[in-house]
Motif scaffolding. Structure first.
Motif, mmCIF file in Angstrom:
data_model
loop_
_atom_site.group_PDB
_atom_site.id
_atom_site.type_symbol
_atom_site.label_atom_id
_atom_site.label_comp_id
_atom_site.label_asym_id
_atom_site.label_seq_id
_atom_site.Cartn_x
_atom_site.Cartn_y
_atom_site.Cartn_z
ATOM 1 N N ASP A 250 0.803 -1.227 0.000
ATOM 2 C CA ASP A 250 0.000 0.000 0.000
ATOM 3 C C ASP A 250 0.838 1.279 0.000
ATOM 4 O OD1 ASP A 250 -2.409 -1.416 -0.017
ATOM 5 O OD2 ASP A 250 -2.429 -1.571 2.171
ATOM 6 N N THR A 251 2.160 1.148 -0.060
ATOM 7 C CA THR A 251 3.029 2.317 -0.138
ATOM 8 C C THR A 251 3.322 2.629 -1.600
ATOM 9 O OG1 THR A 251 4.091 1.824 1.978
ATOM 10 C CG2 THR A 251 5.278 3.291 0.482
ATOM 11 N N PRO A 252 3.036 3.849 -2.066
ATOM 12 C CA PRO A 252 3.282 4.180 -3.474
ATOM 13 C C PRO A 252 4.767 4.254 -3.796
ATOM 14 C CG PRO A 252 2.521 6.121 -2.279
ATOM 15 C CD PRO A 252 2.389 4.961 -1.341
ATOM 16 N N ILE A 253 5.164 3.568 -4.871
ATOM 17 C CA ILE A 253 6.538 3.579 -5.356
ATOM 18 C C ILE A 253 6.635 4.423 -6.623
ATOM 19 C CG2 ILE A 253 8.487 2.151 -6.074
ATOM 20 C CD1 ILE A 253 7.588 1.674 -3.198
ATOM 21 N N GLY A 254 5.558 4.404 -7.407
ATOM 22 C CA GLY A 254 5.553 5.151 -8.655
ATOM 23 C C GLY A 254 4.284 4.866 -9.434
#
Length: 316
Positions: free
Chosen positions: A258-262
């Protein structure tokens, strides 16, 4: 219900369509309604008349983690093998938007086979034609996934990894335009890491807020978005433009727990007026595979920068 508008029945005669009228029923699903769940009895074929249905498997019941397998749109169908073997469902199906579904139960199909074998056989022929097309698409997708997996396994520098993923995904979907955003851990903004296609120079170095524009929207929604006409689409009607937009697009988030990387954005399909559900499924598979690798690559690059900074600091 207009069976003639469904791809599966487009070549049927009026008489054959009349045979099916008595054995089909129509279901209406609201957003989030389950069509069936993994393990349910396989007792019917479903044809999507309107809307969209996501096929998925539950990875962890306690946390609710899911693995998306496919997004099916109007004209496609699911559960055709249950008409033959009746085995339990191997995955779950849920309406992504309000949808209309045509249902043919196994019992009704077997009755049709006994009473009107010619019409039932025509349906099987239609199945085989679509299954053949799906197999060709699957072969193309497997080639792309193999290439992406091989690239990831080589653990190249971040810039090479990003460009390689973008190039392979564009080739697999027949896209003429592609943009790859990465999240800057320090500023929390989206930054264009790579762009390919006519006029790509205009977006290199572009920076936007994490939830701005189409790239930010797909991250915020946590899902792949297919835009058939950016000037007339519910997703994009109020979005600001940043110069990377094209009429027809796919926007996919890269998320790691759930953590945005791109985000990966594609546009201008070269061999069709718009992208199809197979393109969406391929992009979803690639970004899911690439998110963890990109996170590790960015962390490695950050660690190398910190180490270099520390060496310079102690030198002075």
């Amino acid at each position: 219900m207009n069976l003639r508008s469904v791809e599966l029945f487009k070549d049927f005669s009026d008489q054959e369509l009349e045979r099916f009228t008595g054995v089909v029923e129509q279901l209406e699903l609201s957003l989030g309604d389950m069509l069936f769940e993994e393990g349910d009895p396989g007792d019917a074929l479903y044809i999507i008349e309107e809307g969209a249905v996501r096929i998925f498997k539950t990875i962890d019941k306690a946390s609710g983690d899911e693995k998306s397998l496919a997004l099916l749109e109007p004209g496609t169908y699911l559960g055709e093998m249950t008409l033959i073997d009746g085995n339990p469902r191997s995955a779950s199906a849920r309406a992504e938007i309000p949808s209309k579904i045509i249902k043919i139960t196994r019992d009704n199909f077997l009755r049709l086979l006994r009473e009107y074998p010619q019409a039932a056989i025509r349906l099987f022929v239609s199945f085989m034609q679509v299954i053949s097309q799906r197999l060709r698409q699957t072969n193309d997708e497997l080639v792309v996934m193999y290439q992406v997996g091989k690239l990831i396994g080589a653990a190249p520098p971040t810039a090479e990894l990003v460009r390689g993923i973008l190039e392979r995904t564009m080739a697999g979907t027949g896209s003429a335009w592609g943009v790859f955003f990465c999240v800057n851990d320090i500023t929390g903004n989206l930054e264009v890491a790579e762009a390919i296609g006519k006029g790509f120079e205009s977006v290199l170095g572009l920076k936007t807020g994490l939830h701005q524009g189409l790239a930010g929207l797909c991250i915020q929604e946590g899902q792949v978005l297919k835009i058939d006409n950016i000037d007339d689409d519910i997703w994009t009607e109020d979005l600001p433009r940043f110069g990377y937009e094209r009429k027809t697009m796919i926007a996919a988030p890269l998320l790691r727990k759930d953590t945005p990387i791109g985000a990966l954005l594609l546009g201008d399909p070269m061999n069709a007026p718009e992208f199809n559900s197979a393109n969406v499924n391929l992009v979803e598979a690639v970004t899911s595979e690439a998110a963890a690798s990109l996170e590790a690559s960015l962390m490695k690059a950050d660690a190398a920068s910190r180490e270099k900074y520390d060496r310079h600091f102690f030198r002075f």
